[in-house]
Design an enzyme around this catalytic site. Structure first.
Site, short mmCIF file in Angstrom:
data_model
loop_
_atom_site.label_atom_id
_atom_site.label_comp_id
_atom_site.label_asym_id
_atom_site.label_seq_id
_atom_site.Cartn_x
_atom_site.Cartn_y
_atom_site.Cartn_z
N GLY A 1 -4.91 0.86 0.06
CA GLY A 1 -5.51 -0.44 -0.23
C GLY A 1 -6.74 -0.71 0.61
CD GLU B 1 -2.73 4.34 -2.47
OE1 GLU B 1 -3.30 3.28 -2.18
OE2 GLU B 1 -3.32 5.45 -2.46
CB ALA C 1 -0.14 -1.60 0.70
CD GLU D 1 -6.47 0.74 -4.33
OE1 GLU D 1 -6.26 1.08 -5.51
OE2 GLU D 1 -5.58 0.24 -3.62
#
Length: 694
Positions: free
Chosen positions: A105, A128, A66, A108
């Site tokens: 992310g 994370e 991210a 993901e």
């Protein structure tokens, strides 16, 4: 290649639409990346000539996470959840083409795709937890459906990535690409269309979750296995709870639970501290007066003077990075003993499966031992690691000055001594710098680089770059006794000794710091390092420590002698010793001190506030460049819990006014000028500012 946003473009290769993300340096999932992915997927779905979609990245990596600069700010559309739902619901197969790293992310995104192709060097992870968070876009719900609950727990709670071969073994990727990645992914997509492969939505997979339902003890067993390393952290338990939700709840309900847990962590002080530290570590690499384009000397060969514990550990760092290193010792038996310790260290690592026997031999092959000082003549950097005594160090530097080639960096591994005085023994003080490694040098990440008054910018830039190359976290500091870390530690040590004389006992003081989050307290740390080390330094400076000196006179040097502040069994487990308590009480009596019960709150304040106060002095004297550098030093060098950010960040959370006022209370109660707030602390407290916010 038509642009969909400033960072995403769409291209066609036959029947396959290729969406390419180009958001250097790491293709972070910024708002314009999310927008480009959303618009590109929609456009490809609407195009009747497109049969499949490939998501790829330009540059050196796939999406590596991210954009954490967006954390704590109002969300910008589209959100990542919306983009991933669109990818997963695509009626046309979507294939992720992964090179470099697919992290956070980024991973993901791949989990929302129907298939994944990775090149041989790709790595996959959800880090994370290292920011005090959990994967917040379905990672905790999708990953266990693919790799199984046990592997998902390991990956998410550790935050460590896995390689492509392991990802393939666990079914995380469908193919390891041979040749050019984008072409391989397009070919994979074309085959899928031709073979009419079904769209595989991870959200619908259940077989690996069902296996966990049959063995519910998997979660209790895992919690037990990681209890020690996750002590004090909030995020690991939330990660486990989210994966439990994946097993026990329908997918959409599991997603809601993941979101709840994510938002709780995002608002937590632990995550705030860890996110602060993430940026602090990166900031430490920036030296205001040493530009990024400063010439750096290429280090092809290194030399280390001294084959003792520190010298051997330092040499291992070079070998680990593939840099040949010569270790020089004055006596052959000391050299052989030191290299034997190095080999045993490597073999111990190999016994745990972290190195192959071949890798052990390769690294040992990079280390050459000798008693001939002239062997350092062609080294690009020489690091002195001899006894911590100024006359010895100056003698060594005068000697190597005559031997080393022009341009070589001459470094001292001193932990306290004046680098300028050491440099004065040479005719090239511009080439001299302190490189303070922390023990054990082959394990500890911190490298406190000490800038001398005449150290050149090239010397500084070389030491900083080399630190990163050998997998250290280098922080630049100035010259003073003890530099940053040990100077602050010295203030804590003074209060630790006063506390036991006034009424506390070593195990109580140590427990307070352990409960705060340190791996050990000051007395256990002294026993581990060896009480005789400090004793020798104190005698050299004409200083005394009433209790520690008494213990040393009795031959109680700590763990290595089986007794110090604690008594140690064969397994080196520490046990409080009544004999030590008697010694402490006797010394208190002799000094006329009336002992009293001391509460944990007072112990913590008296140990930590002096460190913060000394940190303020260090900043004012410009020994440290910035407050966050002090925090990096304390987290990586001294075990300050990262979920508390470091001493200067922590002080800001306590509030500098409250901290200053408590110091003044101690000063009024004791009359001791030790408790006088530093001028910088006084000013910041009066202005309502903080060290890391000013």
């Amino acid at each position: 290649m038509p642009a969909l946003s400033q960072s995403v473009s769409l291209d066609r290769r036959g029947r396959v639409a290729v969406l390419t993300v180009n958001n250097p340096p790491v293709n972070a999932l910024s708002q314009h990346v999310r927008q480009g992915l959303r618009d590109g997927v929609k456009q490809a779905i609407a195009d009747g000539d497109v049969a499949a979609i490939v998501i790829a990245c330009a540059g050196r990596t796939f999406i590596a996470g991210a954009d954490i600069t967006e954390f704590g700010k109002p969300p910008k559309e589209p959100g990542l959840h919306e983009v991933l739902a669109l990818i997963e619901a695509s009626p046309k197969p979507v294939v992720a083409a992964v090179h470099g790293t697919a992290l956070g992310g980024g991973l993901e995104v791949t989990l929302a795709c129907h298939y994944r192709v990775g090149d041989k060097g790709a790595r996959f992870g959800l880090p994370e937890v290292k920011l005090g968070l959990l994967p917040g876009a379905g990672g905790t719900q999708r990953l266990p459906r693919v790799v199984g609950v046990e592997k998902a727990l390991q990956m998410i709670v550790s935050g460590d990535p896995i390689r492509a071969d392991e990802a393939s073994r666990y079914g995380l990727i469908d193919e390891v690409a041979e040749g050019e990645l984008a072409a391989a992914a397009v070919a994979f997509a074309e085959r899928g269309v031709s073979e009419q492969r079904p769209l595989r939505k991870i959200r619908d997979l259940d077989a690996k979750l069902a296996a966990a339902r049959r063995t519910p003890e998997v979660f209790a067993d895992f919690r037990k296995s990681v209890a020690r390393q996750t002590r004090g952290f909030r995020a690991p338990e939330s990660c486990i709870k989210a994966i439990e939700a994946a097993v026990s709840l329908p997918f959409d309900e599991g997603m809601k639970r993941e979101r709840e847990l994510f938002l709780e962590l995002l608002a937590s002080p632990e995550s705030k501290a860890q996110r602060y530290f993430f940026f602090a570590e990166r900031e430490a690499a920036k030296i205001p007066d040493v530009p990024a384009d400063t010439p750096v000397r290429e280090v092809k060969k290194a030399a280390v003077l001294g084959a003792g514990t520190m010298g051997g550990g330092i040499a291992m760092n070079f070998a680990n990075a593939g840099i040949p290193v010569t270790v020089v010792e004055v006596a052959k038996d000391a050299l052989e003993r030191g290299l034997g310790v190095v080999r045993r260290n490597y073999e111990a690592t190999a016994s745990k499966g972290r190195l192959t026997p071949q890798e052990v031999e390769k690294r040992m092959g990079l280390i050459t031992g000798t008693t001939d000082f002239n062997a350092i003549a062609d080294a690009d950097i020489v690091i002195e690691a001899v006894f911590e005594e100024m006359p010895i160090k100056k003698e060594v530097f005068a000697k190597i000055d005559k031997i080393c080639k022009a341009g070589a960096v001459l470094a001292t591994n001193t932990s306290t001594l004046d680098v300028n005085e050491i440099a004065s023994a040479t005719g090239r003080p511009e080439s001299v710098i302190g490189t303070h490694f922390f023990s054990p040098a082959n394990v500890m990440r911190l490298l406190e680089n000490v800038r001398g008054a005449k150290s050149s910018k090239t010397t500084i830039a070389t030491a900083m770059a080399l630190g990163r190359r050998i997998n250290k976290v280098p922080v630049l500091v100035g010259v003073c006794y003890g530099f940053v870390g040990n100077r602050m530690l010295h203030q804590r040590g003074k209060q630790a000794e006063k506390l036991i004389l006034e009424g506390a006992l070593p195990h109580q003081v140590d427990r307070v710091l352990y409960d705060f989050g340190f791996p050990m307290g000051p007395f256990a740390m002294g026993d581990l390092a060896g009480l005789d080390v400090g004793w020798r330094i104190r005698k050299g400076k004409g200083e005394k420590s009433a209790v520690a000196d008494k213990l040393c006179e009795m031959g109680r040097f700590g763990q290595k002698t089986g007794a110090g502040y604690y008594r140690y069994g064969a397994d080196r487990t520490a046990t409080p010793d009544p004999d030590v308590e008697k010694i402490i009480v006797d010394v208190s009596t002799q000094m006329g001190i009336t002992r009293r019960p001391i509460g944990d709150d007072e112990i913590l304040a008296r140990l930590l506030y002096p460190m913060v106060n000394e940190g303020a002095k260090i900043l004012e004297e410009k020994i440290a460049i910035r407050a966050s550098d002090i925090d990096v030093i304390w987290v990586y060098g001294y075990g300050w819990p990262v979920y508390r950010g470091g001493p200067m960040f922590w002080a800001d959370q306590v509030g500098l006014k409250a901290l200053r006022d408590r110091m003044l209370e101690f000063k009024r109660a004791t009359g001791d000028p030790f408790w006088t707030p530093a001028p910088l602390l006084e000013r910041l407290a009066a202005d309502g500012r903080g060290f890391t916010q000013s």
